[in-house]
Design a protein around this motif. Structure first.
Motif, PDB file in Angstrom:
ATOM      1  N   VAL A 160       0.825  -1.213   0.000  1.00  0.00           N
ATOM      2  CA  VAL A 160       0.000   0.000   0.000  1.00  0.00           C
ATOM      3  C   VAL A 160       0.859   1.264   0.000  1.00  0.00           C
ATOM      4  O   VAL A 160       0.348   2.366   0.142  1.00  0.00           O
ATOM      5  N   GLY A 161       2.160   1.081  -0.199  1.00  0.00           N
ATOM      6  CA  GLY A 161       3.028   2.213  -0.481  1.00  0.00           C
ATOM      7  C   GLY A 161       3.053   2.553  -1.957  1.00  0.00           C
ATOM      8  O   GLY A 161       3.576   3.592  -2.351  1.00  0.00           O
ATOM      9  N   VAL A 162       2.447   1.678  -2.777  1.00  0.00           N
ATOM     10  CA  VAL A 162       2.423   1.920  -4.222  1.00  0.00           C
ATOM     11  C   VAL A 162       1.029   1.775  -4.821  1.00  0.00           C
ATOM     12  O   VAL A 162       0.812   2.098  -5.980  1.00  0.00           O
ATOM     13  N   VAL A 163       0.083   1.242  -4.034  1.00  0.00           N
ATOM     14  CA  VAL A 163      -1.309   1.156  -4.481  1.00  0.00           C
ATOM     15  C   VAL A 163      -2.203   1.639  -3.344  1.00  0.00           C
ATOM     16  O   VAL A 163      -1.765   1.759  -2.197  1.00  0.00           O
TER      17      VAL A 163
ATOM     18  N   LYS B  33       2.638   4.926   4.076  1.00  0.00           N
ATOM     19  CA  LYS B  33       3.554   4.054   3.353  1.00  0.00           C
ATOM     20  C   LYS B  33       3.933   4.627   1.989  1.00  0.00           C
ATOM     21  O   LYS B  33       5.062   4.426   1.523  1.00  0.00           O
ATOM     22  N   HIS B  34       3.015   5.336   1.331  1.00  0.00           N
ATOM     23  CA  HIS B  34       3.398   6.083   0.125  1.00  0.00           C
ATOM     24  C   HIS B  34       4.479   7.104   0.491  1.00  0.00           C
ATOM     25  O   HIS B  34       5.436   7.317  -0.267  1.00  0.00           O
ATOM     26  N   GLY B  35       4.309   7.727   1.648  1.00  0.00           N
ATOM     27  CA  GLY B  35       5.307   8.687   2.111  1.00  0.00           C
ATOM     28  C   GLY B  35       6.657   8.048   2.340  1.00  0.00           C
ATOM     29  O   GLY B  35       7.697   8.657   2.051  1.00  0.00           O
TER      30      GLY B  35
ATOM     31  N   ALA C  40      12.118   1.149  -4.798  1.00  0.00           N
ATOM     32  CA  ALA C  40      11.026   0.543  -4.045  1.00  0.00           C
ATOM     33  C   ALA C  40      10.853  -0.855  -4.614  1.00  0.00           C
ATOM     34  O   ALA C  40      10.326  -1.033  -5.711  1.00  0.00           O
ATOM     35  N   LEU C  41      11.315  -1.844  -3.883  1.00  0.00           N
ATOM     36  CA  LEU C  41      11.470  -3.197  -4.400  1.00  0.00           C
ATOM     37  C   LEU C  41      10.355  -4.098  -3.887  1.00  0.00           C
ATOM     38  O   LEU C  41      10.212  -4.330  -2.684  1.00  0.00           O
ATOM     39  N   ALA C  42       9.563  -4.608  -4.824  1.00  0.00           N
ATOM     40  CA  ALA C  42       8.434  -5.467  -4.459  1.00  0.00           C
ATOM     41  C   ALA C  42       8.911  -6.838  -4.022  1.00  0.00           C
ATOM     42  O   ALA C  42       9.671  -7.503  -4.723  1.00  0.00           O
ATOM     43  N   ILE C  43       8.448  -7.253  -2.872  1.00  0.00           N
ATOM     44  CA  ILE C  43       8.660  -8.619  -2.401  1.00  0.00           C
ATOM     45  C   ILE C  43       7.286  -9.086  -1.927  1.00  0.00           C
ATOM     46  O   ILE C  43       6.970  -9.173  -0.749  1.00  0.00           O
ATOM     47  N   ASP C  44       6.434  -9.338  -2.932  1.00  0.00           N
ATOM     48  CA  ASP C  44       4.994  -9.480  -2.689  1.00  0.00           C
ATOM     49  C   ASP C  44       4.354 -10.648  -3.448  1.00  0.00           C
ATOM     50  O   ASP C  44       3.131 -10.701  -3.579  1.00  0.00           O
ATOM     51  N   GLY C  45       5.174 -11.549  -3.956  1.00  0.00           N
ATOM     52  CA  GLY C  45       4.613 -12.689  -4.662  1.00  0.00           C
ATOM     53  C   GLY C  45       3.801 -12.317  -5.889  1.00  0.00           C
ATOM     54  O   GLY C  45       2.837 -12.982  -6.234  1.00  0.00           O
ATOM     55  N   ALA C  46       4.184 -11.221  -6.557  1.00  0.00           N
ATOM     56  CA  ALA C  46       3.548 -10.730  -7.798  1.00  0.00           C
ATOM     57  C   ALA C  46       2.215 -10.016  -7.542  1.00  0.00           C
ATOM     58  O   ALA C  46       1.487  -9.732  -8.511  1.00  0.00           O
ATOM     59  N   LEU C  47       1.889  -9.689  -6.309  1.00  0.00           N
ATOM     60  CA  LEU C  47       0.607  -9.059  -6.015  1.00  0.00           C
ATOM     61  C   LEU C  47       0.426  -7.740  -6.770  1.00  0.00           C
ATOM     62  O   LEU C  47      -0.587  -7.523  -7.435  1.00  0.00           O
ATOM     63  N   THR C  48       1.433  -6.861  -6.697  1.00  0.00           N
ATOM     64  CA  THR C  48       1.288  -5.563  -7.364  1.00  0.00           C
ATOM     65  C   THR C  48       1.466  -5.655  -8.858  1.00  0.00           C
ATOM     66  O   THR C  48       1.140  -4.704  -9.572  1.00  0.00           O
ATOM     67  N   ALA C  49       1.933  -6.795  -9.353  1.00  0.00           N
ATOM     68  CA  ALA C  49       2.044  -6.966 -10.810  1.00  0.00           C
ATOM     69  C   ALA C  49       0.668  -6.948 -11.462  1.00  0.00           C
ATOM     70  O   ALA C  49       0.532  -6.652 -12.657  1.00  0.00           O
ATOM     71  N   GLY C  50      -0.356  -7.255 -10.702  1.00  0.00           N
ATOM     72  CA  GLY C  50      -1.699  -7.296 -11.245  1.00  0.00           C
ATOM     73  C   GLY C  50      -2.449  -5.980 -11.187  1.00  0.00           C
ATOM     74  O   GLY C  50      -3.604  -5.912 -11.622  1.00  0.00           O
ATOM     75  N   TYR C  51      -1.806  -4.938 -10.666  1.00  0.00           N
ATOM     76  CA  TYR C  51      -2.461  -3.634 -10.574  1.00  0.00           C
ATOM     77  C   TYR C  51      -2.179  -2.795 -11.810  1.00  0.00           C
ATOM     78  O   TYR C  51      -1.125  -2.917 -12.406  1.00  0.00           O
TER      79      TYR C  51
END
Length: 254
Positions: free
Chosen positions: A146-149, A161-163, A243-254
């Motif tokens: 939720v720092g990027v979505v 978290k965006h901050g 800002a490095l995603a370690i989210d199991g591809a969750l944000t890849a779908g946004y």
């Protein structure tokens, strides 16, 4: 186990449970001297005892990251007791939902921002000069997906978290020529004690959340700890301001 953090002095805030405790133990196992900063003295001492029991070096420093003077003291202990500071995992944080923006109390908003964003500002303010004086190093800030979505019902937490992501990028630019790297982790669902509590108290909701994960599971705390350790090591010298995603591809779908 490698010793990628050998001779490094590393701070971890929120290091008494979950990702913070997992990182503290991993960093110590890789040779770091770890300072655990958190409010809970009992759990902090337990984390340090576990590290020392495995032959590692650690110290608990009672720290409320929302109080600037206590953050400054944490950094000062690293420098005075261990001769310098080479890295930090700014992990302390947490959030609750209070519904739609129109329903959020100003005091709730401020408390969430203080814990999740202002605390990172305090940490960077004192960590960066100490790391520069020690010859350079690396800082990792724990943000969130939720720092990027966005996240309906969690506006304060998402804003904080965006901050953190924006603060990370600005700090990286400020300190790049001084030998300090600053990155953020965009963490997804992680199997922390908090999440395990959800699975026990609301198994149907937990199952629904897991089903939405592309990988069909939560990350193990050790997976976050391992990646943070890599970013704090000398093996990642050109990763900075990310800002490095370690989210199991969750944000890849946004």
């Amino acid at each position: 186990m490698s010793l990628r953090l050998e001779s490094k002095v590393i701070i971890v805030t929120g290091g008494t449970s979950g990702m913070g405790a997992a990182f503290a133990k991993r960093a110590a196992s890789e040779g770091a001297t770890v300072l655990v900063g958190a409010r809970d003295k009992e759990r902090g001492n337990a984390t340090v005892a576990a590290i020392r029991g495995e032959g590692g070096n650690a110290l608990f420093v009672p720290t409320d990251v929302t109080v600037e003077e206590e953050v400054a003291h944490l950094v000062d202990v690293a420098v005075t007791e261990f001769g310098g500071l080479h890295g930090a995992f700014n992990n302390a944080g947490g959030g609750n939902s209070q519904g739609a923006i129109r329903d959020i109390d100003a005091s709730f908003w401020s408390s969430v921002i203080d814990l999740n964003l202002t605390s990172v500002f305090y940490s960077l303010k004192y960590e960066i000069p100490a790391i520069v004086a020690s010859g350079g190093g690396s800082i990792v800030n724990n943000a969130s997906v939720v720092g990027v979505v966005g996240d309906a019902g969690a506006a304060a937490y998402a804003a904080a978290k965006h901050g953190v992501v924006g603060l990370t990028r600005s700090a990286a630019l400020d300190a790049a020529r001084e030998g300090v790297r600053v990155n953020a982790l965009v963490t997804g669902l992680v199997n922390t004690p908090l999440w395990r509590g959800v699975t026990e108290s609301n198994p149907d909701i937990a199952r629904m959340i897991v089903d939405k994960q592309p990988t069909g599971r939560a990350a193990d705390e050790s997976e976050i700890a391992g990646f943070a350790t890599f970013l704090l090591s000398d093996e990642s010298p050109f990763i900075n301001g990310a800002a490095l995603a370690i989210d199991g591809a969750l944000t890849a779908g946004y």
